[in-house]
Motif scaffolding. Structure first.
Motif, PDB file in Angstrom:
ATOM      1  N   GLU A  82       0.819  -1.206   0.000  1.00 27.70           N
ATOM      2  CA  GLU A  82       0.000   0.000   0.000  1.00 27.70           C
ATOM      3  C   GLU A  82       0.860   1.266   0.000  1.00 27.70           C
ATOM      4  N   LEU A  83       2.021   1.213   0.658  1.00 31.28           N
ATOM      5  CA  LEU A  83       2.922   2.360   0.652  1.00 31.28           C
ATOM      6  C   LEU A  83       3.607   2.491  -0.705  1.00 31.28           C
ATOM      7  N   GLN A  84       3.927   1.365  -1.314  1.00 28.95           N
ATOM      8  CA  GLN A  84       4.472   1.383  -2.671  1.00 28.95           C
ATOM      9  C   GLN A  84       3.510   2.102  -3.614  1.00 28.95           C
ATOM     10  N   ASP A  85       2.227   1.746  -3.579  1.00 30.87           N
ATOM     11  CA  ASP A  85       1.251   2.369  -4.471  1.00 30.87           C
ATOM     12  C   ASP A  85       1.069   3.851  -4.165  1.00 30.87           C
ATOM     13  N   HIS A  86       1.170   4.222  -2.896  1.00 28.56           N
ATOM     14  CA  HIS A  86       1.100   5.643  -2.541  1.00 28.56           C
ATOM     15  C   HIS A  86       2.213   6.421  -3.241  1.00 28.56           C
ATOM     16  N   HIS A  87       3.429   5.888  -3.197  1.00 31.00           N
ATOM     17  CA  HIS A  87       4.550   6.582  -3.830  1.00 31.00           C
ATOM     18  C   HIS A  87       4.396   6.616  -5.343  1.00 31.00           C
ATOM     19  N   GLY A 128       3.365  -8.859  -6.630  1.00 35.57           N
ATOM     20  CA  GLY A 128       3.012  -8.927  -8.050  1.00 35.57           C
ATOM     21  C   GLY A 128       1.593  -8.545  -8.348  1.00 35.57           C
ATOM     22  N   GLY A 129       0.898  -7.895  -7.424  1.00 31.72           N
ATOM     23  CA  GLY A 129      -0.519  -7.659  -7.640  1.00 31.72           C
ATOM     24  C   GLY A 129      -0.956  -6.222  -7.538  1.00 31.72           C
ATOM     25  N   SER A 130      -0.157  -5.269  -8.005  1.00 24.96           N
ATOM     26  CA  SER A 130      -0.517  -3.857  -7.877  1.00 24.96           C
ATOM     27  C   SER A 130      -1.316  -3.398  -9.095  1.00 24.96           C
ATOM     28  N   PRO A 131      -2.644  -3.210  -8.966  1.00 22.04           N
ATOM     29  CA  PRO A 131      -3.442  -2.712 -10.097  1.00 22.04           C
ATOM     30  C   PRO A 131      -2.984  -1.340 -10.565  1.00 22.04           C
ATOM     31  N   LEU A 132      -2.505  -0.506  -9.636  1.00 27.36           N
ATOM     32  CA  LEU A 132      -2.072   0.833  -9.999  1.00 27.36           C
ATOM     33  C   LEU A 132      -0.904   0.788 -10.976  1.00 27.36           C
ATOM     34  N   MET A 133       0.083  -0.067 -10.694  1.00 25.97           N
ATOM     35  CA  MET A 133       1.227  -0.150 -11.602  1.00 25.97           C
ATOM     36  C   MET A 133       0.819  -0.737 -12.943  1.00 25.97           C
TER      37      MET A 133
END
Length: 349
Positions: free
Chosen positions: A106-111, A130-135
């Motif tokens: 969640e912090l990764q996606d925030h950045h 491996g599951g970030s929809p944002l990326m």
């Protein structure tokens, strides 16, 4: 002449090149010779020239800024990687904004979201899972992106990483040659590619020597020191503890070392210890730690060049560099010389 009054013509005169050459250097154009690039950058530094980044971004729709999201800034491996990225980017006229994911998706996606909002030109990411929809959305939207160290399988993004499989084979062969048979691993998170790859490489290398890897000899870690400590505590509670513990990253190795010392065990007399991701501290521990070293600075530089190729529309290939085994004295080795004179066994590319 003050830095604010220095113009691009002044830089060109100082460097003895044309204004066009200065512009190409500042914009990272690949056609400039290394000698001219060096003269221009020296002139920029000597005169204190600072181009107006805001005005330039309005003219070119570029900010000359890269984003870097790393997994854990407290991990010396990622600290060195970030430094290498920043140095390589600066040499090409780019700035870098760094976000620390702290191994939290969640912090990764925030950045990632914050960096995209700031209109960075491209993004370097070491994914926490491996599951970030944002990326995935960012990739589909055409954001120039390169994965570094870790990657998301199935996503069409260049990857810059090291291949540690041969180095793990070298380590297991080394331990086998020392007479060790009960070998355990503290694995990283299975959701990360490096976590799953290293434990599988270890299992395969053991199989080549006819050694099994029981479930009891697999400790699940999270690339943090506390998990290395907890996994080692579990190993030591087994009826037949391992002869060597292999930690799949440096922080987990330090946690393992804490646990061994808390139990009054001596390394390597009572139990051996090895690590993936060599760090400068390992030379100064007693005994110095046998470790697998990644070409961290080379990875950072390669990642920046791959991303800029992506930004400028050139074809980009993944880059895989070999890791290497560094033999010291934490597994029972009889290494001649002082701790700092660490012999290196290089794995094949």
């Amino acid at each position: 002449m003050t830095p604010s009054s220095v113009g691009i013509k002044d830089v060109a005169a100082e460097a003895g090149v044309s204004v066009a050459t200065v512009s190409r250097v500042l914009n990272g154009h690949p056609s400039v010779s290394p000698a001219s690039r060096t003269r221009v950058l020296a002139a920029v530094e000597a005169l204190g020239y600072r181009p107006n980044a805001v005005a330039r971004s309005l003219r070119t729709d570029q900010t000359r800024t890269l984003g870097l999201v790393i997994s854990d800034v407290l991990n010396p491996y990622f600290t060195e990687l970030a430094r290498s990225v920043e140095e390589a980017a600066r040499a090409l006229g780019y700035s870098v904004i760094i976000g620390n994911a702290d191994e939290r998706p969640e912090l990764q996606d925030h950045h990632v979201r914050t960096l995209l909002d700031r209109r960075i030109d491209g993004l370097l990411v070491s994914p926490t899972d491996g599951g970030s929809p944002l990326m995935l959305d960012a990739v589909r939207a055409g954001t120039p992106m390169v994965f570094v160290d870790r990657w998301i399988p199935g996503v069409d993004v260049p990857v810059v990483r090291s291949d540690g499989r041969q180095a793990v084979r070298d380590l297991v062969a080394h331990l086998h040659g020392l007479g060790h048979r009960r070998l355990a691993i503290i694995a990283g998170p299975a959701a990360t590619t490096t976590g799953s790859e290293r434990v599988e490489a270890f299992r395969e290398a053991l199989r080549e020597h006819g050694i099994a890897l029981p479930d009891a000899y697999i400790g699940q870690g999270d690339f943090q020191a506390d998990s290395g400590r907890r996994a080692t505590e579990r190993f030591l509670a087994l009826p037949e503890p391992p002869e060597v513990v292999f930690a799949a990253d440096n922080l987990m190795a330090l946690g393992a070392l804490d646990a061994l010392r808390a139990h009054g065990l001596r390394v390597p007399d009572d139990i051996g210890l090895a690590a993936f991701d060599d760090i400068p501290w390992f030379v100064h521990t007693d005994p110095p730690v046998t470790a697998i070293a990644q070409p961290t600075a080379d990875l950072g530089r390669a990642a920046v060049h791959a991303l800029i190729d992506r930004i400028e529309g050139r074809s980009t290939q993944s880059v895989i560099l070999p890791a290497r085994l560094v033999v010291r004295r934490s597994c029972g080795e009889k290494v001649a010389g002082r701790a700092g004179n660490t012999p290196v066994r290089r794995s094949n590319p």
